[in-house]
Design a protein around this motif. Structure first.
Motif, mmCIF file in Angstrom:
data_model
loop_
_atom_site.group_PDB
_atom_site.id
_atom_site.type_symbol
_atom_site.label_atom_id
_atom_site.label_comp_id
_atom_site.label_asym_id
_atom_site.label_seq_id
_atom_site.Cartn_x
_atom_site.Cartn_y
_atom_site.Cartn_z
ATOM 1 N N TRP A 68 59.387 -36.938 -50.144
ATOM 2 C CA TRP A 68 58.769 -38.001 -50.679
ATOM 3 C C TRP A 68 58.736 -39.347 -50.809
ATOM 4 N N PRO A 69 59.101 -39.652 -51.438
ATOM 5 C CA PRO A 69 58.846 -41.074 -52.473
ATOM 6 C C PRO A 69 59.450 -42.344 -51.198
ATOM 7 N N ARG A 70 60.722 -42.068 -50.652
ATOM 8 C CA ARG A 70 60.941 -42.627 -49.273
ATOM 9 C C ARG A 70 60.754 -42.415 -48.164
ATOM 10 N N ASP A 71 59.800 -41.566 -47.603
ATOM 11 C CA ASP A 71 59.247 -41.150 -46.208
ATOM 12 C C ASP A 71 57.515 -40.911 -46.429
ATOM 13 N N GLY A 72 56.935 -40.913 -47.790
ATOM 14 C CA GLY A 72 56.061 -40.505 -47.561
ATOM 15 C C GLY A 72 54.811 -39.401 -47.534
ATOM 16 N N VAL A 73 53.908 -39.089 -48.645
ATOM 17 C CA VAL A 73 53.481 -37.799 -47.962
ATOM 18 C C VAL A 73 52.977 -37.646 -46.951
ATOM 19 N N PRO A 74 53.756 -36.068 -46.204
ATOM 20 C CA PRO A 74 53.249 -35.827 -45.052
ATOM 21 C C PRO A 74 51.700 -35.633 -45.091
ATOM 22 N N GLU A 75 51.733 -35.699 -43.804
ATOM 23 C CA GLU A 75 50.282 -35.571 -42.809
ATOM 24 C C GLU A 75 49.204 -34.194 -43.834
ATOM 25 N N HIS A 76 50.420 -33.233 -43.443
ATOM 26 C CA HIS A 76 49.850 -32.315 -44.174
ATOM 27 C C HIS A 76 51.006 -31.392 -45.154
ATOM 28 N N PRO A 77 50.652 -31.542 -46.308
ATOM 29 C CA PRO A 77 51.960 -31.125 -47.184
ATOM 30 C C PRO A 77 51.934 -29.519 -47.357
ATOM 31 N N SER A 78 50.857 -29.239 -47.267
ATOM 32 C CA SER A 78 51.307 -27.587 -47.258
ATOM 33 C C SER A 78 51.637 -27.081 -47.139
ATOM 34 N N ALA A 79 52.028 -27.540 -44.946
ATOM 35 C CA ALA A 79 52.415 -27.407 -43.932
ATOM 36 C C ALA A 79 54.464 -27.841 -43.905
ATOM 37 N N TRP A 80 53.997 -28.636 -44.534
ATOM 38 C CA TRP A 80 55.304 -29.734 -44.448
ATOM 39 C C TRP A 80 56.458 -28.987 -45.695
ATOM 40 N N LEU A 81 55.851 -28.696 -46.813
ATOM 41 C CA LEU A 81 56.477 -26.953 -47.668
ATOM 42 C C LEU A 81 56.450 -25.653 -47.694
ATOM 43 N N HIS A 82 55.358 -24.914 -46.886
ATOM 44 C CA HIS A 82 55.168 -23.717 -46.408
ATOM 45 C C HIS A 82 56.677 -24.232 -44.945
ATOM 46 N N THR A 83 57.264 -25.137 -44.571
ATOM 47 C CA THR A 83 58.224 -25.020 -43.604
ATOM 48 C C THR A 83 59.586 -25.441 -44.354
ATOM 49 N N VAL A 84 59.666 -26.099 -45.047
ATOM 50 C CA VAL A 84 60.422 -26.100 -45.841
ATOM 51 C C VAL A 84 61.348 -25.273 -46.720
ATOM 52 N N ALA A 85 59.902 -24.292 -47.051
ATOM 53 C CA ALA A 85 60.414 -23.406 -48.128
ATOM 54 C C ALA A 85 60.795 -22.293 -47.396
ATOM 55 N N ALA A 86 60.441 -21.609 -46.328
ATOM 56 C CA ALA A 86 59.973 -20.670 -45.327
ATOM 57 C C ALA A 86 61.797 -20.760 -45.140
ATOM 58 N N ARG A 87 62.513 -21.485 -44.255
ATOM 59 C CA ARG A 87 63.485 -22.585 -43.731
ATOM 60 C C ARG A 87 64.702 -21.701 -44.939
ATOM 61 N N ARG A 88 64.127 -22.111 -45.815
ATOM 62 C CA ARG A 88 65.182 -22.284 -46.913
ATOM 63 C C ARG A 88 65.935 -20.225 -47.521
ATOM 64 N N TYR A 89 64.516 -19.699 -47.365
ATOM 65 C CA TYR A 89 64.263 -18.118 -47.873
ATOM 66 C C TYR A 89 64.933 -17.752 -46.730
ATOM 67 N N VAL A 90 65.122 -18.013 -45.179
ATOM 68 C CA VAL A 90 65.975 -17.616 -44.299
ATOM 69 C C VAL A 90 67.302 -17.839 -44.304
ATOM 70 N N ASP A 91 67.082 -18.384 -45.001
ATOM 71 C CA ASP A 91 69.091 -20.014 -45.108
ATOM 72 C C ASP A 91 69.442 -18.464 -46.095
ATOM 73 N N GLN A 92 68.953 -18.449 -47.509
ATOM 74 C CA GLN A 92 69.333 -17.460 -48.554
ATOM 75 C C GLN A 92 69.622 -15.657 -48.063
ATOM 76 N N VAL A 93 68.994 -15.430 -46.907
ATOM 77 C CA VAL A 93 68.946 -14.287 -46.808
ATOM 78 C C VAL A 93 70.001 -14.138 -45.949
ATOM 79 N N ARG A 94 70.325 -15.167 -44.604
ATOM 80 C CA ARG A 94 71.847 -14.657 -44.314
ATOM 81 C C ARG A 94 72.644 -15.251 -45.101
ATOM 82 N N THR A 95 72.575 -16.124 -46.045
ATOM 83 C CA THR A 95 74.031 -16.640 -47.065
ATOM 84 C C THR A 95 74.373 -15.091 -47.578
ATOM 85 N N GLU A 96 73.289 -14.872 -47.427
ATOM 86 C CA GLU A 96 73.182 -13.835 -48.978
ATOM 87 C C GLU A 96 74.194 -12.522 -48.244
ATOM 88 N N THR A 97 73.522 -11.946 -46.541
ATOM 89 C CA THR A 97 73.908 -11.312 -46.245
ATOM 90 C C THR A 97 75.324 -11.537 -46.041
#
Length: 417
Positions: A47-76
């Motif tokens: 965010w310091p480089r790109d600026g705060v997104p227009e919908h910060p909650s949605a941005w965080l939700h998307t990133v966190a959800a993808r990280r969650y999926v990555d964890q599940v796939r890596t661990e399995t």
């Protein structure tokens, strides 16, 4: 580049909401909390480089959800069970949903109570909730518990693993269990507020974003529990304490102690709100520790000048607090009140009770001792105690104030020779 204070505050507000959404959707607190932390790190980096997104909650939700999926796939994959798990898991459970796919829900109470699960010992409940819901760093949580950062990191990791092993569910517990868990929730909010009001380390005396976060979460908790006397008492205590915030720091960043603050600048709206809350809660339920502490804060708020403080009433309230919830930090304040009512020798005698306990190496114990020694006329010993307190203080304004107290006591001592 770094994030400004407003953006840091925004991340602190959004993190618990995001964690609640992920845990409710996937049912795995450990992975969800890790995913949220990774999303916050990504925000701090980008965010310091790109600026705060227009919908910060949605941005965080998307990133966190993808990280969650990555964890599940890596661990399995690591455990050679990826195919079986993916076959058994609905595909949409491993895909980040659109930000507006689910109606907004206030998951705060459920999230708090999950962190305070009975499978965890009370210290672990506190530590995990401060970290996951309160947004404190591991170092800040460690400072609140008077332990090392390494020890606290291990405690938090074990707590998350225990939640997973216990298969803790994201839902309200049975009614008979809620009271025990709520006691821990309130303590979490109290510790969060205290860390914001008097930072354990760093260049600033206070961290306004933490006190505001604690106030916001406590207000929300009281909205969910409008008849809970101790939640009302905790909110009252925060309001009455925060009402003095603008007068605690001087123009050069120096700490201004309570007795020297300009009381005309105290926030009267916050004071009246806090007084009303504590009055109503005490009238409706038996007194609890937070209600009593709020009553003490109200006595200070009612005195137009420091010398007008009703110290006998303050002492009586601290004695009640000691019967309800003995606590070494409260004992320090009781020693001050005892010294004001019965003389500094009485206060010093009380300090002996906590000399070898958890506060033995804490700067506030030495600061209270220095104050009482100076009041008793033993300025040479007071200088030693002030300097010891300064050497142990975590934040810079407190350290400078304690050193100035030592210098003033030393000058007085020198002038008397």
């Amino acid at each position: 580049m770094s994030l400004d204070e407003a953006t840091v505050g925004l991340l602190r507000r959004l993190a618990p909401q995001l964690l609640g959404t992920l845990v409710r959707r996937h049912g795995d607190f450990t992975r969800a909390e890790d995913a949220v932390q990774e999303a916050l790190v990504a925000a701090v980096e980008r965010w310091p480089r790109d600026g705060v997104p227009e919908h910060p909650s949605a941005w965080l939700h998307t990133v966190a959800a993808r990280r969650y999926v990555d964890q599940v796939r890596t661990e399995t994959a690591r455990t050679h069970r990826e195919r079986a798990m993916l076959d058994a898991t609905p595909r949409d459970a491993l895909v980040a949903p659109p930000p507006d796919a689910e109606p907004h829900r206030d998951d705060l109470l459920e999230l708090f109570l999950l962190c305070c699960h009975p499978a965890l010992p009370p210290p672990a409940q506190l530590a995990l909730t401060l970290r996951a819901v309160g947004g404190l760093t591991t170092a800040e949580v460690a400072a609140a518990f008077l332990v090392s950062e390494k020890t606290m990191g291990q405690r938090i990791s074990r707590a998350k693993q225990r939640l997973r092993d216990a298969e803790a569910r994201f839902e309200l517990p049975p009614q008979e269990e809620q009271g025990r868990r709520l006691a821990v929730v309130r303590q979490v909010l109290y510790l969060m507020f205290n860390e914001g009001y008097s930072a354990s380390n760093g260049p600033d005396l206070r961290r306004a974003e933490l006190t505001q976060q604690a106030l916001r979460l406590t207000r929300r908790l009281r909205d969910r529990l409008p008849h809970d006397g101790e939640t009302a008492g905790l909110l009252a205590l925060m309001l009455l304490t925060e009402s003095r915030a603008a007068t605690r720091v001087g123009p050069d960043g120096e700490l201004v102690p309570l007795a020297e603050q300009d009381r005309s600048r105290w926030d009267r709206v916050a004071i009246e709100s806090g007084r009303a809350l504590v009055t109503q809660s005490l009238a409706a339920s038996p007194p609890g520790p937070y209600q009593v502490q709020a009553a003490i804060a109200a006595v200070h708020a009612e005195a137009p000048r420091a010398q007008d403080t009703d110290w006998p009433q303050v002492l009586a309230l601290y004695q009640l607090l000691d019967r309800l919830a003995p606590n070494p930090v409260a004992t320090l304040s009781r020693a001050v009140a005892l010294g004001m009512v019965h003389g500094p020798a009485a206060g010093l005698a009380l300090l002996a009770e906590v000399d070898s306990g958890l506060l033995a190496g804490h700067h506030r114990l030495h600061a209270v001792r220095a104050h009482l020694l100076e009041s008793a006329g033993d300025r040479a010993a007071a200088v030693v105690a002030w300097r010891m307190a300064a050497s142990l203080a975590g934040n810079d304004p407190e350290r400078r104030h304690l050193l100035s107290q030592a210098a003033a006591a030393g000058d007085l001592n020198h002038n008397q020779v």
